[in-house]
Design a protein around this motif. Structure first.
Motif, PDB file in Angstrom:
ATOM      1  N   TYR A  24       0.841  -1.186   0.000  1.00  0.00           N
ATOM      2  CA  TYR A  24       0.000   0.000   0.000  1.00  0.00           C
ATOM      3  C   TYR A  24       0.876   1.236   0.000  1.00  0.00           C
ATOM      4  CZ  TYR A  24      -4.435  -2.385   1.025  1.00  0.00           C
ATOM      5  OH  TYR A  24      -5.567  -3.148   0.955  1.00  0.00           O
ATOM      6  N   ASP A  25       0.478   2.248  -0.734  1.00  0.00           N
ATOM      7  CA  ASP A  25       1.154   3.541  -0.695  1.00  0.00           C
ATOM      8  C   ASP A  25       0.068   4.603  -0.634  1.00  0.00           C
ATOM      9  OD1 ASP A  25       2.839   5.666  -0.823  1.00  0.00           O
ATOM     10  OD2 ASP A  25       3.467   5.350  -2.896  1.00  0.00           O
ATOM     11  N   HIS A  26      -0.064   5.249   0.520  1.00  0.00           N
ATOM     12  CA  HIS A  26      -1.104   6.252   0.739  1.00  0.00           C
ATOM     13  C   HIS A  26      -2.498   5.681   0.459  1.00  0.00           C
ATOM     14  CE1 HIS A  26       1.989   9.261   1.286  1.00  0.00           C
ATOM     15  NE2 HIS A  26       2.520   8.935   0.133  1.00  0.00           N
ATOM     16  N   GLY A  27      -2.694   4.439   0.846  1.00  0.00           N
ATOM     17  CA  GLY A  27      -3.999   3.813   0.708  1.00  0.00           C
ATOM     18  C   GLY A  27      -4.255   3.133  -0.622  1.00  0.00           C
ATOM     19  N   TYR A  28      -3.309   3.218  -1.549  1.00  0.00           N
ATOM     20  CA  TYR A  28      -3.485   2.614  -2.868  1.00  0.00           C
ATOM     21  C   TYR A  28      -2.696   1.310  -2.981  1.00  0.00           C
ATOM     22  CZ  TYR A  28      -5.417   7.147  -4.160  1.00  0.00           C
ATOM     23  OH  TYR A  28      -6.180   8.283  -4.208  1.00  0.00           O
ATOM     24  N   ARG A  29      -3.214   0.413  -3.803  1.00  0.00           N
ATOM     25  CA  ARG A  29      -2.549  -0.880  -4.004  1.00  0.00           C
ATOM     26  C   ARG A  29      -1.579  -0.791  -5.187  1.00  0.00           C
ATOM     27  NH1 ARG A  29      -6.519  -5.603  -4.786  1.00  0.00           N
ATOM     28  NH2 ARG A  29      -7.291  -4.249  -6.461  1.00  0.00           N
ATOM     29  N   TRP A  30      -0.351  -1.240  -4.946  1.00  0.00           N
ATOM     30  CA  TRP A  30       0.679  -1.183  -5.986  1.00  0.00           C
ATOM     31  C   TRP A  30       1.239  -2.578  -6.263  1.00  0.00           C
ATOM     32  CZ3 TRP A  30       2.534   3.000  -8.811  1.00  0.00           C
ATOM     33  CH2 TRP A  30       1.993   4.253  -8.439  1.00  0.00           C
ATOM     34  N   THR A  31       1.705  -2.752  -7.482  1.00  0.00           N
ATOM     35  CA  THR A  31       2.461  -3.940  -7.848  1.00  0.00           C
ATOM     36  C   THR A  31       3.720  -3.480  -8.565  1.00  0.00           C
ATOM     37  OG1 THR A  31       2.362  -6.103  -8.933  1.00  0.00           O
ATOM     38  CG2 THR A  31       1.380  -4.250 -10.131  1.00  0.00           C
ATOM     39  N   HIS A  32       4.686  -4.378  -8.711  1.00  0.00           N
ATOM     40  CA  HIS A  32       5.878  -3.984  -9.469  1.00  0.00           C
ATOM     41  C   HIS A  32       6.421  -5.156 -10.280  1.00  0.00           C
ATOM     42  CE1 HIS A  32       8.775  -5.928  -6.752  1.00  0.00           C
ATOM     43  NE2 HIS A  32       8.264  -5.283  -5.721  1.00  0.00           N
ATOM     44  N   LEU A  33       7.238  -4.821 -11.242  1.00  0.00           N
ATOM     45  CA  LEU A  33       7.763  -5.779 -12.211  1.00  0.00           C
ATOM     46  C   LEU A  33       8.519  -6.926 -11.550  1.00  0.00           C
ATOM     47  CD1 LEU A  33       8.219  -6.363 -15.286  1.00  0.00           C
ATOM     48  CD2 LEU A  33      10.324  -5.011 -15.098  1.00  0.00           C
ATOM     49  N   GLY A  34       9.351  -6.608 -10.560  1.00  0.00           N
ATOM     50  CA  GLY A  34      10.198  -7.626  -9.946  1.00  0.00           C
ATOM     51  C   GLY A  34       9.412  -8.728  -9.252  1.00  0.00           C
ATOM     52  N   VAL A  35       8.411  -8.350  -8.473  1.00  0.00           N
ATOM     53  CA  VAL A  35       7.656  -9.358  -7.721  1.00  0.00           C
ATOM     54  C   VAL A  35       6.841 -10.232  -8.680  1.00  0.00           C
ATOM     55  CG1 VAL A  35       5.574  -7.958  -7.258  1.00  0.00           C
ATOM     56  CG2 VAL A  35       6.268  -9.728  -5.638  1.00  0.00           C
ATOM     57  N   ASN A  36       6.346  -9.658  -9.768  1.00  0.00           N
ATOM     58  CA  ASN A  36       5.605 -10.454 -10.743  1.00  0.00           C
ATOM     59  C   ASN A  36       6.533 -11.410 -11.495  1.00  0.00           C
ATOM     60  OD1 ASN A  36       3.011  -9.337 -10.254  1.00  0.00           O
ATOM     61  ND2 ASN A  36       3.585  -7.519 -11.410  1.00  0.00           N
ATOM     62  N   ALA A  37       7.728 -10.936 -11.809  1.00  0.00           N
ATOM     63  CA  ALA A  37       8.687 -11.769 -12.525  1.00  0.00           C
ATOM     64  C   ALA A  37       9.134 -12.963 -11.691  1.00  0.00           C
ATOM     65  CB  ALA A  37       9.895 -10.935 -12.943  1.00  0.00           C
ATOM     66  N   LEU A  38       9.485 -12.723 -10.432  1.00  0.00           N
ATOM     67  CA  LEU A  38       9.972 -13.822  -9.585  1.00  0.00           C
ATOM     68  C   LEU A  38       8.859 -14.806  -9.251  1.00  0.00           C
ATOM     69  CD1 LEU A  38      12.460 -11.959  -7.204  1.00  0.00           C
ATOM     70  CD2 LEU A  38      12.930 -13.238  -9.301  1.00  0.00           C
ATOM     71  N   ASP A  96      17.503  -4.489 -10.851  1.00  0.00           N
ATOM     72  CA  ASP A  96      17.354  -5.929 -11.095  1.00  0.00           C
ATOM     73  C   ASP A  96      16.056  -6.308 -11.795  1.00  0.00           C
ATOM     74  OD1 ASP A  96      19.809  -6.692 -10.086  1.00  0.00           O
ATOM     75  OD2 ASP A  96      19.061  -7.041  -8.061  1.00  0.00           O
ATOM     76  N   PHE A  97      15.038  -5.464 -11.705  1.00  0.00           N
ATOM     77  CA  PHE A  97      13.712  -5.861 -12.197  1.00  0.00           C
ATOM     78  C   PHE A  97      13.696  -6.252 -13.683  1.00  0.00           C
ATOM     79  CE2 PHE A  97      10.990  -3.402  -8.836  1.00  0.00           C
ATOM     80  CZ  PHE A  97      11.543  -4.194  -7.843  1.00  0.00           C
ATOM     81  N   PRO A  98      14.303  -5.461 -14.594  1.00  0.00           N
ATOM     82  CA  PRO A  98      14.237  -5.851 -16.012  1.00  0.00           C
ATOM     83  C   PRO A  98      14.909  -7.190 -16.292  1.00  0.00           C
ATOM     84  CG  PRO A  98      14.895  -3.547 -15.778  1.00  0.00           C
ATOM     85  CD  PRO A  98      14.960  -4.144 -14.415  1.00  0.00           C
ATOM     86  N   GLY A  99      16.045  -7.447 -15.638  1.00  0.00           N
ATOM     87  CA  GLY A  99      16.713  -8.732 -15.820  1.00  0.00           C
ATOM     88  C   GLY A  99      15.887  -9.881 -15.286  1.00  0.00           C
ATOM     89  N   GLU A 100      15.247  -9.667 -14.128  1.00  0.00           N
ATOM     90  CA  GLU A 100      14.377 -10.704 -13.561  1.00  0.00           C
ATOM     91  C   GLU A 100      13.228 -11.021 -14.509  1.00  0.00           C
ATOM     92  OE1 GLU A 100      15.137  -9.461  -8.860  1.00  0.00           O
ATOM     93  OE2 GLU A 100      13.312  -8.840  -9.901  1.00  0.00           O
ATOM     94  N   ALA A 101      12.627  -9.970 -15.075  1.00  0.00           N
ATOM     95  CA  ALA A 101      11.501 -10.175 -15.998  1.00  0.00           C
ATOM     96  C   ALA A 101      11.957 -10.884 -17.265  1.00  0.00           C
ATOM     97  CB  ALA A 101      10.863  -8.829 -16.341  1.00  0.00           C
ATOM     98  N   THR A 102      13.118 -10.507 -17.773  1.00  0.00           N
ATOM     99  CA  THR A 102      13.641 -11.121 -18.999  1.00  0.00           C
ATOM    100  C   THR A 102      13.937 -12.602 -18.772  1.00  0.00           C
ATOM    101  OG1 THR A 102      14.634  -8.998 -19.583  1.00  0.00           O
ATOM    102  CG2 THR A 102      15.393 -10.925 -20.800  1.00  0.00           C
ATOM    103  N   PHE A 103      14.562 -12.913 -17.636  1.00  0.00           N
ATOM    104  CA  PHE A 103      14.866 -14.314 -17.321  1.00  0.00           C
ATOM    105  C   PHE A 103      13.580 -15.114 -17.126  1.00  0.00           C
ATOM    106  CE2 PHE A 103      16.425 -17.385 -13.835  1.00  0.00           C
ATOM    107  CZ  PHE A 103      16.668 -18.386 -14.767  1.00  0.00           C
ATOM    108  N   ALA A 104      12.618 -14.568 -16.401  1.00  0.00           N
ATOM    109  CA  ALA A 104      11.360 -15.287 -16.156  1.00  0.00           C
ATOM    110  C   ALA A 104      10.639 -15.595 -17.470  1.00  0.00           C
ATOM    111  CB  ALA A 104      10.453 -14.466 -15.235  1.00  0.00           C
ATOM    112  N   MET A 105      10.586 -14.616 -18.362  1.00  0.00           N
ATOM    113  CA  MET A 105       9.905 -14.831 -19.641  1.00  0.00           C
ATOM    114  C   MET A 105      10.694 -15.784 -20.540  1.00  0.00           C
ATOM    115  SD  MET A 105       7.022 -13.232 -19.541  1.00  0.00           S
ATOM    116  CE  MET A 105       6.544 -13.180 -21.272  1.00  0.00           C
ATOM    117  N   ALA A 106      12.026 -15.703 -20.485  1.00  0.00           N
ATOM    118  CA  ALA A 106      12.854 -16.618 -21.282  1.00  0.00           C
ATOM    119  C   ALA A 106      12.693 -18.048 -20.798  1.00  0.00           C
ATOM    120  CB  ALA A 106      14.317 -16.187 -21.200  1.00  0.00           C
ATOM    121  N   ARG A 107      12.665 -18.206 -19.485  1.00  0.00           N
ATOM    122  CA  ARG A 107      12.483 -19.540 -18.912  1.00  0.00           C
ATOM    123  C   ARG A 107      11.088 -20.075 -19.245  1.00  0.00           C
ATOM    124  NH1 ARG A 107      15.104 -23.970 -17.853  1.00  0.00           N
ATOM    125  NH2 ARG A 107      14.535 -25.030 -15.939  1.00  0.00           N
TER     126      ARG A 107
END
Length: 312
Positions: A24-38, A96-107
């Motif tokens: 949460y950030d100021h009451g809003y729900r956030w997501t990010h590239l790294g957590v989705n990739a891993l 690290d996020f772009p590399g994590e996403a690239t590896f996850a999608m490549a795998r």
């Protein structure tokens, strides 16, 4: 409190996917590239290990849809999204996020192709393949422009390139891989005649300085992990360079193994049975984190597989 939720695809807001609600950030729900990739990477490994389609097939497709929809035309990714309004933070950046996403999608592409699951479909596979090649090109181009002093051994990117070697390899990518190994070797400590500092053999100097950052078991492990992952690829193109990579991995492992809690070290902590096998921060500090153990374990498994294959 992370959980999988329905969310808009970043650059296709009328389309729905799934993502990990991270904070949460100021009451809003956030997501990010790294957590989705891993998360995607973990689910793909589960699918590959068990061949169980019933558990994660739908989340895999929908997480991959989110990541694909977060990619810019140049191959880069937006990294943060406010889930309920699809507000995108184009300014925040985690290295690290772009590399994590690239590896996850490549795998994912490699495993999905090898399992030949009709559930994924040819169109999705081609989309994922394009996402990976565009991301690899962007990251290699960006990091190839960095001076040697500031160059980072990007283990996530090296892992991704290792996944794509059978269907996507260019001279620029090969040059980037070779440079990564060269710089790693130049930064690595390999003392043969300094008895007072033999326990530091294998570490990689942090910006040319032997400091507390250089002693990090995780920092050493990520470098050996990347070099080890790319070793089979380099064997196909340049066996001599591949041997150079493997030598760096072996030297790094000498240091890494010293940071593992064995019974003789564990007796000095409050709950010895809870720490045996884990990897600590460095040879002087006892702090344990999941990623310290994860990266060390990943590089250990990779080296073990290579040595076993060589012995056979």
């Amino acid at each position: 409190h992370q959980k999988l939720v329905v969310c808009p695809v970043p650059y296709y807001p009328g389309k729905k996917a799934k993502c990990i609600f991270n904070e949460y950030d100021h009451g809003y729900r956030w997501t990010h590239l790294g957590v989705n990739a891993l998360t995607l990477l973990a689910m793909v490994e589960y699918l590959n290990s068990t061949k169980d389609k019933s558990r994660y097939l739908d989340p895999i497709v929908k997480l991959a849809t989110w990541i694909s929809g977060a990619q810019h035309e140049d191959g880069s990714f937006v990294q943060y999204q406010e889930i309920d309004t699809n507000q995108l933070d184009e300014n925040s950046y985690a290295r690290d996020f772009p590399g994590e996403a690239t590896f996850a999608m490549a795998r994912l592409y490699r495993i999905a192709s090898s399992l030949k699951l009709k559930d994924f479909g040819k169109t999705r596979l081609q989309t994922w393949k394009l996402v990976v090649s565009d991301a690899v090109n962007f990251l290699v181009d960006r990091e190839s422009r960095v001076d040697d002093d500031d160059f980072i051994i990007n283990h996530w990117l090296l892992n991704a390139i290792a996944e794509t070697d059978r269907w996507y390899m260019t001279k620029r990518i090969k040059d980037f891989v070779y440079r990564s190994g060269q710089i790693a070797q130049q930064r690595q400590i390999r003392r043969h005649d300094d008895d007072d500092n033999l326990d530091k053999n294998g570490i990689f100097l942090h910006r040319g300085v032997e400091d507390i950052h250089s002693l990090s078991s995780c920092a050493t492990a990520t470098k050996t992990e990347g070099l080890c992952a790319i070793y089979p690829t380099m064997q196909m193109y340049d066996p001599e360079t591949a041997d150079m990579f493997l030598e760096s991995v072996k030297w790094g492992m000498r240091y890494q193994l010293q940071t593992q809690f064995r019974p003789e070290q564990a007796i000095y902590v409050k709950s010895p049975d809870k720490v045996i096998g884990a990897f600590r921060k460095n040879i002087y500090e006892k702090e344990i984190r999941n990623d310290y153990t994860q990266h060390n374990l990943s590089s250990l498994l990779c080296l073990a597989q290579i040595l076993e294959a060589q012995s056979n």
